[in-house]
Scaffold this motif. Structure first.
Motif, mmCIF file in Angstrom:
data_model
loop_
_atom_site.group_PDB
_atom_site.id
_atom_site.type_symbol
_atom_site.label_atom_id
_atom_site.label_comp_id
_atom_site.label_asym_id
_atom_site.label_seq_id
_atom_site.Cartn_x
_atom_site.Cartn_y
_atom_site.Cartn_z
ATOM 1 N N PRO A 119 0.956 -1.531 -0.004
ATOM 2 C CA PRO A 119 -0.113 0.033 -0.283
ATOM 3 C C PRO A 119 0.763 1.239 -0.172
ATOM 4 O O PRO A 119 0.704 2.223 -1.085
ATOM 5 N N HIS A 120 1.869 1.287 0.696
ATOM 6 C CA HIS A 120 2.899 2.287 0.501
ATOM 7 C C HIS A 120 3.589 3.106 -0.495
ATOM 8 O O HIS A 120 4.586 3.913 -0.916
ATOM 9 N N ASN A 121 3.114 1.605 -1.985
ATOM 10 C CA ASN A 121 3.903 1.766 -3.380
ATOM 11 C C ASN A 121 2.964 2.323 -3.647
ATOM 12 O O ASN A 121 3.529 1.461 -5.073
ATOM 13 N N ALA A 122 2.119 1.739 -4.340
ATOM 14 C CA ALA A 122 0.782 1.442 -4.657
ATOM 15 C C ALA A 122 1.114 2.801 -5.588
ATOM 16 O O ALA A 122 0.596 2.512 -7.039
ATOM 17 N N ASP A 123 0.772 4.134 -5.262
ATOM 18 C CA ASP A 123 0.542 4.735 -6.267
ATOM 19 C C ASP A 123 2.373 5.002 -7.356
ATOM 20 O O ASP A 123 3.528 4.908 -6.444
ATOM 21 N N VAL A 124 2.137 5.136 -8.745
ATOM 22 C CA VAL A 124 3.355 5.086 -9.066
ATOM 23 C C VAL A 124 4.234 6.669 -8.802
ATOM 24 O O VAL A 124 5.588 6.322 -9.119
ATOM 25 N N ALA A 125 4.059 7.300 -8.621
ATOM 26 C CA ALA A 125 4.433 8.492 -8.238
ATOM 27 C C ALA A 125 5.410 8.040 -7.094
ATOM 28 O O ALA A 125 6.812 8.667 -6.523
ATOM 29 N N THR A 126 4.502 7.675 -5.614
ATOM 30 C CA THR A 126 5.294 7.794 -4.685
ATOM 31 C C THR A 126 6.487 6.595 -4.496
ATOM 32 O O THR A 126 7.109 6.589 -3.813
ATOM 33 N N PHE A 127 5.490 5.139 -5.405
ATOM 34 C CA PHE A 127 6.466 4.583 -5.775
ATOM 35 C C PHE A 127 7.715 5.065 -6.170
ATOM 36 O O PHE A 127 9.067 4.718 -5.563
ATOM 37 N N ARG A 128 8.396 5.798 -7.644
ATOM 38 C CA ARG A 128 9.057 5.815 -7.649
ATOM 39 C C ARG A 128 10.150 7.015 -6.911
ATOM 40 O O ARG A 128 11.280 7.324 -6.601
ATOM 41 N N ALA A 129 9.264 7.489 -6.012
ATOM 42 C CA ALA A 129 9.777 9.012 -4.888
ATOM 43 C C ALA A 129 10.871 7.871 -3.380
ATOM 44 O O ALA A 129 11.631 8.859 -3.729
ATOM 45 N N ASN A 130 9.655 6.631 -3.238
ATOM 46 C CA ASN A 130 10.830 6.018 -2.274
ATOM 47 C C ASN A 130 11.720 5.617 -3.026
ATOM 48 O O ASN A 130 12.203 5.331 -1.701
ATOM 49 N N ALA A 131 11.290 4.535 -3.701
ATOM 50 C CA ALA A 131 12.876 4.372 -4.749
ATOM 51 C C ALA A 131 14.199 5.142 -4.966
ATOM 52 O O ALA A 131 15.188 4.696 -4.747
ATOM 53 N N ARG A 132 13.603 6.570 -5.117
ATOM 54 C CA ARG A 132 14.320 7.447 -5.097
ATOM 55 C C ARG A 132 15.480 7.404 -3.674
ATOM 56 O O ARG A 132 16.284 7.703 -3.121
ATOM 57 N N ASP A 133 14.229 7.599 -2.915
ATOM 58 C CA ASP A 133 14.671 7.956 -1.486
ATOM 59 C C ASP A 133 16.224 6.667 -1.310
ATOM 60 O O ASP A 133 17.103 6.547 -0.708
ATOM 61 N N LEU A 134 15.180 5.307 -1.470
ATOM 62 C CA LEU A 134 16.249 3.994 -0.303
ATOM 63 C C LEU A 134 17.662 4.049 -1.829
ATOM 64 O O LEU A 134 18.827 4.253 -1.610
ATOM 65 N N PHE A 135 17.255 4.532 -2.882
ATOM 66 C CA PHE A 135 18.499 4.287 -3.553
ATOM 67 C C PHE A 135 19.676 5.805 -3.649
ATOM 68 O O PHE A 135 21.767 5.250 -3.066
ATOM 69 N N ASP A 136 19.396 7.088 -2.613
ATOM 70 C CA ASP A 136 19.946 7.293 -2.076
ATOM 71 C C ASP A 136 20.358 7.006 -0.394
ATOM 72 O O ASP A 136 21.988 7.955 -0.637
ATOM 73 N N ALA A 137 20.308 6.368 0.147
ATOM 74 C CA ALA A 137 20.476 5.850 1.369
ATOM 75 C C ALA A 137 21.614 4.667 0.935
ATOM 76 O O ALA A 137 22.281 5.046 1.823
ATOM 77 N N ILE A 138 21.134 3.727 -0.047
ATOM 78 C CA ILE A 138 22.300 3.306 -0.434
ATOM 79 C C ILE A 138 23.787 3.658 -1.038
ATOM 80 O O ILE A 138 24.913 3.422 -0.462
ATOM 81 N N ALA A 139 23.574 4.344 -2.058
ATOM 82 C CA ALA A 139 24.818 5.557 -2.167
ATOM 83 C C ALA A 139 25.453 6.159 -1.250
ATOM 84 O O ALA A 139 27.191 6.255 -1.584
#
Length: 326
Positions: free
Chosen positions: A269-289
């Motif tokens: 549910p936290h990633n059901a909306d595509v814009a939110t999903f991709r924003a959350n993914a960018r947040d994760l990628f930033d944390a990995i980087a």
């Protein structure tokens, strides 16, 4: 038509129910993308679904997440092109495959600073940690945070991320060896929750202060005592039940324990909306980087050896992430 080798199960059971079949994929339909998986991530939910603990309509594929290369795009897909590196975790079951057609809006482009192995092993678990530390309870510097199952796949990511956000992180785990893993994952203190007095050890570790939030994926064995570890107006987040379901809770208990908040969120549910999903993914990628989120790969298995991957996971013989290489 494009040939695809994929795992299929026609009955629930042990690892040997997973069979490899070859099918011909049609060209991607409008809104779809044909991808070639490069690394498939393993999650323990795959075992539960294979065994029928979480029943699925049969026959079915397995697997939730993978890193991949785009090979072709269907009509109407303008934000992806052949050659793009992508990752997904909610494109429908069937990641245990070398090729598949998936909805374009379930894919996220992988930035150059993130490898395919990092993406495939961190995406599902990392997005789970992301909503826990940013959305369910937004961790602030100085917060005392208690993380159960801190040596697990999500637990280690959660502890590292919480520590990077400035929290004092207390982790629990089910053995001295797992407590050592939890400390290596960034916990300030790690406590064996198989000891009956673990709540007293939590309070001792924090100087008598209770946690602002408890993240509990263990469930039955830890939940009631978790309520005694939360500060007034604090939050208990139940996001799993590894030891079994908690059962009914009288809301009045939360009042008596300090006007606590209780929630049971999940990643989809936290990633059901595509814009939110991709924003959350960018947040994760930033944390990995930034090095706030990382993973140790414990074993790699060929797709033909997927049964061995499941057997190793159930035997708890692998420390670190399990990856399946198509």
């Amino acid at each position: 038509m494009t040939p695809s080798r994929r795992v299929k199960i026609e009955a629930f059971g042990g690892p040997d129910v997973m069979q490899i079949e070859t099918v011909d994929l049609p060209a991607p339909a409008p809104g779809q993308v044909l991808i070639r998986n490069t690394v498939v991530g393993f999650n323990y939910i795959d075992v539960y679904q294979r065994k029928g603990v979480y029943p699925l309509p049969l026959p079915t594929g397995l697997g939730h997440e993978a890193a991949a290369i785009v090979e072709a795009v269907g009509e109407g897909v303008s934000d992806l092109a052949p050659g793009d590196r992508v990752v997904y975790m909610n494109a429908g079951l069937g990641a245990y495959a070398d090729r598949r057609n998936v909805p374009a809006d379930r894919l996220v482009t992988i930035p150059p600073v993130v490898t395919d192995e990092q993406a495939a092993s961190l995406f599902f678990k990392g997005l789970t940690a992301q909503y826990l530390v940013k959305k369910t309870y937004a961790i602030q510097a100085g917060d005392i945070v208690l993380v159960h199952a801190a040596a697990g796949g999500v637990g280690q990511i959660l502890c590292r991320w919480a520590k990077a956000l400035g929290a004092f992180v207390i982790g629990t785990a089910g053995s001295p060896d797992k407590c050592e893993q939890a400390r290596a994952a960034g916990c300030d203190v790690a406590i064996d929750y198989t000891n009956d007095d673990w709540p007293a050890q939590v309070l001792a570790a924090s100087g008598g202060k209770k946690a602002r939030v408890v993240y509990d994926s263990v469930g039955k064995d830890t939940f009631m005592k978790s309520l005694d570890c939360v500060a007034p107006f604090g939050m208990v987040v139940v996001f799993g039940a590894a030891s079994g379901p908690i059962g009914p809770i009288d809301p009045e208990l939360l009042n008596k324990k300090g006007c606590l908040f209780l929630t049971r969120p999940s990643v989809f549910p936290h990633n059901a909306d595509v814009a939110t999903f991709r924003a959350n993914a960018r947040d994760l990628f930033d944390a990995i980087a930034a090095g706030h989120v990382d993973v140790t790969v414990g074993a790699r298995f060929a797709l033909d050896d997927v049964a061995k991957a499941h057997a190793a996971a159930e035997a708890r013989s692998v420390k670190g992430a399990i990856l399946i290489i198509p």
